[in-house]
Scaffold this motif. Structure first.
Motif, PDB file in Angstrom:
ATOM      1  N   ALA A  79       0.814  -1.217   0.000  1.00 31.22           N
ATOM      2  CA  ALA A  79       0.000   0.000   0.000  1.00 31.22           C
ATOM      3  C   ALA A  79       0.846   1.264   0.000  1.00 31.22           C
ATOM      4  CB  ALA A  79      -0.940  -0.007   1.199  1.00 31.22           C
ATOM      5  N   LEU A  80       1.827   1.331   0.879  1.00 31.05           N
ATOM      6  CA  LEU A  80       2.608   2.561   0.988  1.00 31.05           C
ATOM      7  C   LEU A  80       3.561   2.775  -0.183  1.00 31.05           C
ATOM      8  CD1 LEU A  80       3.553   2.781   4.788  1.00 31.05           C
ATOM      9  CD2 LEU A  80       1.617   3.833   3.590  1.00 31.05           C
ATOM     10  N   LEU A  81       4.001   1.698  -0.818  1.00 33.55           N
ATOM     11  CA  LEU A  81       5.050   1.820  -1.827  1.00 33.55           C
ATOM     12  C   LEU A  81       4.604   1.527  -3.260  1.00 33.55           C
ATOM     13  CD1 LEU A  81       7.914   0.124   0.227  1.00 33.55           C
ATOM     14  CD2 LEU A  81       7.362   2.570   0.058  1.00 33.55           C
ATOM     15  N   HIS A  82       3.319   1.266  -3.466  1.00 30.27           N
ATOM     16  CA  HIS A  82       2.864   0.876  -4.807  1.00 30.27           C
ATOM     17  C   HIS A  82       3.124   1.948  -5.865  1.00 30.27           C
ATOM     18  CE1 HIS A  82      -0.642   3.267  -3.666  1.00 30.27           C
ATOM     19  NE2 HIS A  82      -0.998   3.272  -4.946  1.00 30.27           N
ATOM     20  N   ASP A  83       3.120   3.207  -5.489  1.00 26.78           N
ATOM     21  CA  ASP A  83       3.353   4.293  -6.440  1.00 26.78           C
ATOM     22  C   ASP A  83       4.712   4.962  -6.232  1.00 26.78           C
ATOM     23  OD1 ASP A  83       1.119   4.156  -8.071  1.00 26.78           O
ATOM     24  OD2 ASP A  83      -0.023   5.647  -6.946  1.00 26.78           O
ATOM     25  N   LEU A  84       5.679   4.219  -5.727  1.00 26.26           N
ATOM     26  CA  LEU A  84       7.020   4.770  -5.545  1.00 26.26           C
ATOM     27  C   LEU A  84       7.587   5.279  -6.872  1.00 26.26           C
ATOM     28  CD1 LEU A  84       9.164   5.271  -3.392  1.00 26.26           C
ATOM     29  CD2 LEU A  84      10.104   3.013  -3.900  1.00 26.26           C
ATOM     30  N   CYS A  85       7.102   4.713  -7.957  1.00 19.52           N
ATOM     31  CA  CYS A  85       7.524   5.123  -9.301  1.00 19.52           C
ATOM     32  C   CYS A  85       7.268   6.601  -9.568  1.00 19.52           C
ATOM     33  CB  CYS A  85       6.803   4.285 -10.350  1.00 19.52           C
ATOM     34  SG  CYS A  85       4.998   4.430 -10.259  1.00 19.52           S
ATOM     35  N   TYR A 119      10.449   3.324 -16.995  1.00 19.69           N
ATOM     36  CA  TYR A 119      10.522   1.867 -16.842  1.00 19.69           C
ATOM     37  C   TYR A 119       9.143   1.241 -16.696  1.00 19.69           C
ATOM     38  CZ  TYR A 119      12.901  -2.418 -15.243  1.00 19.69           C
ATOM     39  OH  TYR A 119      13.394  -3.689 -15.126  1.00 19.69           O
ATOM     40  N   GLY A 120       8.102   2.027 -16.842  1.00 19.84           N
ATOM     41  CA  GLY A 120       6.744   1.535 -16.629  1.00 19.84           C
ATOM     42  C   GLY A 120       6.204   2.068 -15.318  1.00 19.84           C
ATOM     43  N   HIS A 121       5.106   1.524 -14.875  1.00 23.55           N
ATOM     44  CA  HIS A 121       4.467   2.019 -13.653  1.00 23.55           C
ATOM     45  C   HIS A 121       4.727   1.066 -12.480  1.00 23.55           C
ATOM     46  CE1 HIS A 121       1.630   4.603 -11.514  1.00 23.55           C
ATOM     47  NE2 HIS A 121       1.183   3.502 -10.953  1.00 23.55           N
ATOM     48  N   GLY A 122       3.930   0.020 -12.386  1.00 30.54           N
ATOM     49  CA  GLY A 122       4.106  -0.917 -11.283  1.00 30.54           C
ATOM     50  C   GLY A 122       5.466  -1.581 -11.289  1.00 30.54           C
ATOM     51  N   GLU A 123       5.954  -1.926 -12.478  1.00 33.61           N
ATOM     52  CA  GLU A 123       7.249  -2.577 -12.568  1.00 33.61           C
ATOM     53  C   GLU A 123       8.376  -1.653 -12.110  1.00 33.61           C
ATOM     54  OE1 GLU A 123       5.046  -1.876 -15.002  1.00 33.61           O
ATOM     55  OE2 GLU A 123       5.994  -1.974 -16.966  1.00 33.61           O
ATOM     56  N   LYS A 124       8.222  -0.357 -12.329  1.00 28.96           N
ATOM     57  CA  LYS A 124       9.223   0.606 -11.865  1.00 28.96           C
ATOM     58  C   LYS A 124       9.218   0.676 -10.338  1.00 28.96           C
ATOM     59  CE  LYS A 124      10.529   5.483 -12.281  1.00 28.96           C
ATOM     60  NZ  LYS A 124      10.192   6.758 -12.948  1.00 28.96           N
ATOM     61  N   SER A 125       8.033   0.661  -9.730  1.00 28.68           N
ATOM     62  CA  SER A 125       7.964   0.662  -8.263  1.00 28.68           C
ATOM     63  C   SER A 125       8.646  -0.579  -7.697  1.00 28.68           C
ATOM     64  CB  SER A 125       6.506   0.734  -7.790  1.00 28.68           C
ATOM     65  OG  SER A 125       5.940   1.978  -8.110  1.00 28.68           O
ATOM     66  N   VAL A 126       8.373  -1.738  -8.289  1.00 23.50           N
ATOM     67  CA  VAL A 126       9.016  -2.986  -7.841  1.00 23.50           C
ATOM     68  C   VAL A 126      10.531  -2.859  -7.965  1.00 23.50           C
ATOM     69  CG1 VAL A 126       9.338  -5.446  -8.368  1.00 23.50           C
ATOM     70  CG2 VAL A 126       7.028  -4.470  -8.309  1.00 23.50           C
ATOM     71  N   PHE A 127      11.002  -2.367  -9.098  1.00 22.92           N
ATOM     72  CA  PHE A 127      12.441  -2.213  -9.327  1.00 22.92           C
ATOM     73  C   PHE A 127      13.067  -1.309  -8.269  1.00 22.92           C
ATOM     74  CE2 PHE A 127      15.962   0.215 -11.100  1.00 22.92           C
ATOM     75  CZ  PHE A 127      16.818  -0.791 -11.538  1.00 22.92           C
ATOM     76  N   ILE A 143       2.070  -5.062  -6.328  1.00 21.90           N
ATOM     77  CA  ILE A 143       2.546  -3.728  -6.715  1.00 21.90           C
ATOM     78  C   ILE A 143       2.567  -3.599  -8.235  1.00 21.90           C
ATOM     79  CG2 ILE A 143       4.541  -2.180  -6.675  1.00 21.90           C
ATOM     80  CD1 ILE A 143       5.128  -3.405  -3.833  1.00 21.90           C
ATOM     81  N   ARG A 144       3.087  -4.607  -8.904  1.00 19.52           N
ATOM     82  CA  ARG A 144       3.183  -4.560 -10.372  1.00 19.52           C
ATOM     83  C   ARG A 144       1.816  -4.392 -11.021  1.00 19.52           C
ATOM     84  NH1 ARG A 144       2.402  -3.687 -14.802  1.00 19.52           N
ATOM     85  NH2 ARG A 144       3.239  -4.664 -16.663  1.00 19.52           N
TER      86      ARG A 144
END
Length: 191
Positions: A79-85, A119-127, A143-144
């Protein structure tokens, strides 16, 4: 308590995984706590991103957390980090807007995307998260794929989103919590 303080309090209370302190330090060195959540759709104002992240956390935990089968650390991370991108993603610019009262054109600030790392949206947050802290597979999937059908690959007819939802219930819960925060808890624009 403001949203930044609430975010940090929830983060420190619920996340103890190796690398979490380094990740929080990195986040604090970015514009994450002052950035908008979008350019015009929801929380398009200073601090909107952290507000949205806390709202997603509240929706996810209040609606779907079952202490007997779910992991609070996983819910918090997602929840807190899903939009870290979206950290270091927006810039402030100005545009001319006609003042309806005076009829004069005036410069008004607005946010636009300036993605230095596309790098994309969810995949960038995961990265970005995994540069500091390892994610469980279910967390990475949640997250992705939190964007669900709004994700560009889903729009293109890819069935990966539905496959992820079928295998990882946390991904479905994250998507619904993100929708609830965006459409029911938050203002839909920058006004």
């Amino acid at each position: 308590m403001n949203f930044k303080d609430e975010f940090i309090e929830i983060y420190k209370k619920n996340i103890s995984r190796a690398g979490s302190e380094e990740l929080l330090n990195w986040i604090s060195g970015t514009d994450f706590f002052t950035a908008p959540a979008s350019t015009k759709f929801h929380c398009a104002y200073e601090g909107g991103l952290v507000m949205h992240s806390v709202n997603v956390y509240k929706a996810l935990v209040e609606r779907y957390f079952n202490s007997e089968k779910d992991n609070l650390e996983s819910f918090t991370i997602c929840a807190l980090l899903h939009d870290l991108c979206k950290a270091q993603f927006y810039k402030t610019s100005t545009r001319n807007v006609k003042n309806e009262t005076t009829g004069k054109w005036e410069q008004q600030p607005f946010y636009e995307v300036e993605d230095a790392f596309p790098y994309g949206h969810g995949e960038k947050s995961v990265f970005l998260i995994e540069r500091f802290m390892r994610l469980k597979t279910s967390e990475a999937m949640a997250i992705r794929w939190h964007m669900g059908g709004f994700d560009k690959s889903a729009k293109g007819g890819d069935f990966t989103t539905s496959r992820a939802f079928a295998k990882f219930p946390l991904a479905v819960k994250m998507h619904i919590a993100d929708l609830e925060a965006t459409y029911l808890m938050e203002e839909r624009n920058s006004n």
